[in-house]
Scaffold this motif. Structure first.
Motif, PDB file in Angstrom:
ATOM      1  N   VAL A   1       0.848  -1.197   0.000  1.00  0.00           N
ATOM      2  CA  VAL A   1       0.000   0.000   0.000  1.00  0.00           C
ATOM      3  C   VAL A   1       0.879   1.241   0.000  1.00  0.00           C
ATOM      4  CG1 VAL A   1      -1.806   1.232   1.253  1.00  0.00           C
ATOM      5  CG2 VAL A   1      -1.828  -1.254   1.208  1.00  0.00           C
ATOM      6  N   LYS A   2       0.597   2.159  -0.901  1.00  0.00           N
ATOM      7  CA  LYS A   2       1.432   3.372  -1.053  1.00  0.00           C
ATOM      8  C   LYS A   2       0.984   4.478  -0.100  1.00  0.00           C
ATOM      9  CE  LYS A   2       2.085   2.428  -5.994  1.00  0.00           C
ATOM     10  NZ  LYS A   2       1.086   1.352  -6.147  1.00  0.00           N
ATOM     11  N   ASP A   3       1.855   5.479   0.056  1.00  0.00           N
ATOM     12  CA  ASP A   3       1.597   6.580   0.998  1.00  0.00           C
ATOM     13  C   ASP A   3       0.273   7.290   0.720  1.00  0.00           C
ATOM     14  OD1 ASP A   3       3.937   5.997   2.216  1.00  0.00           O
ATOM     15  OD2 ASP A   3       5.057   7.732   1.488  1.00  0.00           O
ATOM     16  N   GLU A   4       0.021   7.619  -0.579  1.00  0.00           N
ATOM     17  CA  GLU A   4      -1.215   8.363  -0.885  1.00  0.00           C
ATOM     18  C   GLU A   4      -2.450   7.488  -0.651  1.00  0.00           C
ATOM     19  OE1 GLU A   4       0.444   6.982  -4.955  1.00  0.00           O
ATOM     20  OE2 GLU A   4       1.217   7.711  -3.040  1.00  0.00           O
ATOM     21  N   GLU A   5      -2.292   6.170  -0.801  1.00  0.00           N
ATOM     22  CA  GLU A   5      -3.409   5.250  -0.554  1.00  0.00           C
ATOM     23  C   GLU A   5      -3.728   5.169   0.942  1.00  0.00           C
ATOM     24  OE1 GLU A   5      -2.724   2.314  -4.420  1.00  0.00           O
ATOM     25  OE2 GLU A   5      -1.680   1.862  -2.538  1.00  0.00           O
ATOM     26  N   ILE A   6      -2.703   5.298   1.777  1.00  0.00           N
ATOM     27  CA  ILE A   6      -2.894   5.325   3.234  1.00  0.00           C
ATOM     28  C   ILE A   6      -3.827   6.483   3.617  1.00  0.00           C
ATOM     29  CG2 ILE A   6      -1.707   5.892   5.422  1.00  0.00           C
ATOM     30  CD1 ILE A   6      -1.320   2.973   4.650  1.00  0.00           C
ATOM     31  N   GLU A   7      -3.666   7.632   2.942  1.00  0.00           N
ATOM     32  CA  GLU A   7      -4.520   8.795   3.244  1.00  0.00           C
ATOM     33  C   GLU A   7      -5.982   8.486   2.911  1.00  0.00           C
ATOM     34  OE1 GLU A   7      -3.138  11.225   4.987  1.00  0.00           O
ATOM     35  OE2 GLU A   7      -1.255  10.126   4.700  1.00  0.00           O
ATOM     36  N   TYR A   8      -6.228   7.828   1.769  1.00  0.00           N
ATOM     37  CA  TYR A   8      -7.606   7.416   1.410  1.00  0.00           C
ATOM     38  C   TYR A   8      -8.176   6.491   2.487  1.00  0.00           C
ATOM     39  CZ  TYR A   8      -7.059   9.117  -3.413  1.00  0.00           C
ATOM     40  OH  TYR A   8      -6.880   9.890  -4.527  1.00  0.00           O
ATOM     41  N   LEU A   9      -7.333   5.579   2.931  1.00  0.00           N
ATOM     42  CA  LEU A   9      -7.754   4.564   3.903  1.00  0.00           C
ATOM     43  C   LEU A   9      -8.138   5.215   5.232  1.00  0.00           C
ATOM     44  CD1 LEU A   9      -7.900   1.535   3.531  1.00  0.00           C
ATOM     45  CD2 LEU A   9      -5.639   1.330   4.555  1.00  0.00           C
ATOM     46  N   ILE A  10      -7.332   6.173   5.665  1.00  0.00           N
ATOM     47  CA  ILE A  10      -7.608   6.881   6.925  1.00  0.00           C
ATOM     48  C   ILE A  10      -8.954   7.603   6.828  1.00  0.00           C
ATOM     49  CG2 ILE A  10      -6.865   8.884   8.305  1.00  0.00           C
ATOM     50  CD1 ILE A  10      -3.955   7.820   7.892  1.00  0.00           C
ATOM     51  N   LYS A  11      -9.203   8.211   5.665  1.00  0.00           N
ATOM     52  CA  LYS A  11     -10.484   8.915   5.461  1.00  0.00           C
ATOM     53  C   LYS A  11     -11.652   7.923   5.466  1.00  0.00           C
ATOM     54  CE  LYS A  11     -12.770  12.370   2.589  1.00  0.00           C
ATOM     55  NZ  LYS A  11     -14.092  11.780   2.788  1.00  0.00           N
ATOM     56  N   ASP A  12     -11.487   6.779   4.792  1.00  0.00           N
ATOM     57  CA  ASP A  12     -12.544   5.758   4.754  1.00  0.00           C
ATOM     58  C   ASP A  12     -12.907   5.284   6.157  1.00  0.00           C
ATOM     59  OD1 ASP A  12     -12.707   5.793   2.001  1.00  0.00           O
ATOM     60  OD2 ASP A  12     -11.375   4.074   1.714  1.00  0.00           O
ATOM     61  N   VAL A  13     -11.889   4.938   6.931  1.00  0.00           N
ATOM     62  CA  VAL A  13     -12.116   4.393   8.278  1.00  0.00           C
ATOM     63  C   VAL A  13     -12.795   5.438   9.160  1.00  0.00           C
ATOM     64  CG1 VAL A  13     -10.978   3.508  10.361  1.00  0.00           C
ATOM     65  CG2 VAL A  13     -10.247   2.704   8.125  1.00  0.00           C
ATOM     66  N   TYR A  14     -12.404   6.699   8.987  1.00  0.00           N
ATOM     67  CA  TYR A  14     -13.029   7.772   9.764  1.00  0.00           C
ATOM     68  C   TYR A  14     -14.497   7.960   9.344  1.00  0.00           C
ATOM     69  CZ  TYR A  14     -14.095  12.329  11.675  1.00  0.00           C
ATOM     70  OH  TYR A  14     -14.699  13.350  12.344  1.00  0.00           O
ATOM     71  N   ASP A  15     -14.734   8.038   8.036  1.00  0.00           N
ATOM     72  CA  ASP A  15     -16.104   8.269   7.539  1.00  0.00           C
ATOM     73  C   ASP A  15     -17.046   7.117   7.891  1.00  0.00           C
ATOM     74  OD1 ASP A  15     -15.249  10.632   6.493  1.00  0.00           O
ATOM     75  OD2 ASP A  15     -15.140   9.939   4.411  1.00  0.00           O
ATOM     76  N   LEU A  16     -16.536   5.897   7.832  1.00  0.00           N
ATOM     77  CA  LEU A  16     -17.384   4.720   8.031  1.00  0.00           C
ATOM     78  C   LEU A  16     -17.554   4.345   9.496  1.00  0.00           C
ATOM     79  CD1 LEU A  16     -15.900   2.533   5.177  1.00  0.00           C
ATOM     80  CD2 LEU A  16     -18.265   3.288   5.284  1.00  0.00           C
ATOM     81  N   TYR A  17     -16.507   4.552  10.285  1.00  0.00           N
ATOM     82  CA  TYR A  17     -16.519   3.961  11.626  1.00  0.00           C
ATOM     83  C   TYR A  17     -16.261   4.971  12.747  1.00  0.00           C
ATOM     84  CZ  TYR A  17     -16.219  -0.225  14.570  1.00  0.00           C
ATOM     85  OH  TYR A  17     -16.459  -1.213  15.504  1.00  0.00           O
ATOM     86  N   GLY A  18     -15.807   6.167  12.356  1.00  0.00           N
ATOM     87  CA  GLY A  18     -15.605   7.198  13.373  1.00  0.00           C
ATOM     88  C   GLY A  18     -14.259   7.162  14.055  1.00  0.00           C
ATOM     89  N   TYR A  19     -13.391   6.239  13.662  1.00  0.00           N
ATOM     90  CA  TYR A  19     -12.043   6.207  14.240  1.00  0.00           C
ATOM     91  C   TYR A  19     -11.153   7.169  13.478  1.00  0.00           C
ATOM     92  CZ  TYR A  19     -12.725   2.353  17.415  1.00  0.00           C
ATOM     93  OH  TYR A  19     -13.128   1.576  18.474  1.00  0.00           O
ATOM     94  N   ASP A  20     -10.489   8.036  14.224  1.00  0.00           N
ATOM     95  CA  ASP A  20      -9.647   9.043  13.589  1.00  0.00           C
ATOM     96  C   ASP A  20      -8.178   8.655  13.735  1.00  0.00           C
ATOM     97  OD1 ASP A  20      -8.492  11.232  12.511  1.00  0.00           O
ATOM     98  OD2 ASP A  20      -9.264  12.673  13.972  1.00  0.00           O
ATOM     99  N   PHE A  21      -7.604   8.161  12.649  1.00  0.00           N
ATOM    100  CA  PHE A  21      -6.191   7.776  12.659  1.00  0.00           C
ATOM    101  C   PHE A  21      -5.322   8.842  11.995  1.00  0.00           C
ATOM    102  CE2 PHE A  21      -8.307   3.579  12.915  1.00  0.00           C
ATOM    103  CZ  PHE A  21      -7.689   3.107  14.064  1.00  0.00           C
ATOM    104  N   SER A  22      -5.873  10.060  11.797  1.00  0.00           N
ATOM    105  CA  SER A  22      -5.134  11.076  11.054  1.00  0.00           C
ATOM    106  C   SER A  22      -3.883  11.551  11.796  1.00  0.00           C
ATOM    107  CB  SER A  22      -6.046  12.263  10.730  1.00  0.00           C
ATOM    108  OG  SER A  22      -6.542  12.842  11.913  1.00  0.00           O
ATOM    109  N   GLU A  23      -3.867  11.416  13.118  1.00  0.00           N
ATOM    110  CA  GLU A  23      -2.683  11.836  13.886  1.00  0.00           C
ATOM    111  C   GLU A  23      -1.782  10.648  14.222  1.00  0.00           C
ATOM    112  OE1 GLU A  23      -2.671  15.085  16.057  1.00  0.00           O
ATOM    113  OE2 GLU A  23      -4.159  15.935  14.703  1.00  0.00           O
ATOM    114  N   TYR A  24      -2.134   9.525  13.700  1.00  0.00           N
ATOM    115  CA  TYR A  24      -1.387   8.282  13.925  1.00  0.00           C
ATOM    116  C   TYR A  24      -0.028   8.364  13.246  1.00  0.00           C
ATOM    117  CZ  TYR A  24      -2.560   3.447  15.289  1.00  0.00           C
ATOM    118  OH  TYR A  24      -2.690   2.251  15.919  1.00  0.00           O
TER     119      TYR A  24
END
Length: 276
Positions: free
Chosen positions: A7-30
């Motif tokens: 998984v590439k760096d820019e794809e990680i950003e999409y993934l963080i947004k998906d998990v936040y939008d769908l489940y409410g977990y915020d990994f943006s500061e991870y």
């Protein structure tokens, strides 16, 4: 056999947004490196051959989303972590809790249980263990299995022992465990008052009333709205004059419930006010 694509760096950003939008977990500061490592690991374990396949499964399968969140949740913990926090509990909070006939403590987000075992040791040394119950909960059922076993790597014991001494420990820390090859098994008596179960702070409700709730370094992964919901849960689970303990980077100060609490320690401990 080809390994699944990384998984590439820019794809990680999409993934963080998906998990936040769908489940409410915020990994943006991870930590990105840590998060990326865990995502790549889950791709290997679950045999995804592309990022698109992982993302499709995450978006369309809520059950898989749950597994994903469990896998990437960092379970970093240690016994008597931040020893001066435990020193404050030992010296300031436990003497007040000692006035209750039964002391109920909730260690929320307990991971593999080191904090719950640390609490058991504190209560033993304060002669309060016999009238206490410690509830350890976590979203992830697999870490609770480790907690139930009471077995931890022997190489950690030097650090745990140092933490214990700095927290005001009264005995030789090795009295609490038996060394066996490369592992340390903690004394069975430390489990007598320990109740471990899965609980999701995001979606599950209150299950008891407590005089002390400890939830450290969990809320930093939640956004403000989610934190507010968890604070409401803690408020409804805490008796008047009970204590709430948070992590070093967490605060109730900007919450709507701030007015219900008074900070009693610079070690991130708040006391719930009696409204009467």
């Amino acid at each position: 056999m080809l390994e699944p694509s990384i998984v590439k760096d820019e794809e990680i950003e999409y993934l963080i947004k998906d998990v936040y939008d769908l489940y409410g977990y915020d990994f943006s500061e991870y930590s990105r490196a840590s998060f990326k490592r865990r995502v790549n690991r889950i791709c290997l374990i679950d045999r995804f051959t592309s990022f698109a396949e992982l993302r499709y499964t995450l978006i369309n399968d809520p059950e898989y989303l749950k597994r994903f969140v469990e896998e990437v949740t960092v379970n970093v913990t240690e016994m008597f972590r931040d020893p001066y926090f435990f020193k404050a509990l030992r010296e300031k909070i436990l003497p007040q809790l000692g006035t209750y006939p039964l002391i109920r403590i909730w260690v929320a987000g307990c991971s593999t249980g080191e904090e719950a075992y640390s609490m058991a040791i504190l209560l033993k040394e304060a002669n309060l263990y016999h009238k206490s119950l410690i509830y350890g909960t976590d979203l992830n059922p697999s870490v609770l299995e480790t907690a139930r076993s009471g077995v931890f790597p022997l190489q950690q014991m030097k650090l745990y022992s140092e933490n214990y001494m700095l927290s005001g420990g009264k005995k030789d820390f090795s009295d609490y465990y038996t060394a066996n090859y490369d592992s340390a098994k903690f004394d069975k008596s430390l489990q007598e008052k320990l109740i471990l179960s899965t609980h999701n702070l995001v979606s599950d409700s209150s299950f008891n009333s407590f005089q002390l709730i400890i939830c450290r370094n969990v809320l930093i992964y939640f956004d403000r709205g989610l934190q507010e919901r968890v604070f409401k849960l803690f408020d409804s689970s805490l008796e008047n004059l009970g204590f709430l303990a948070l992590g070093a980077k967490e605060t109730i100060r900007f919450s709507k419930l701030d007015k219900n609490f008074h900070q009693v320690e610079d070690q991130r401990i708040w006391k719930k006010l009696d409204p009467n």
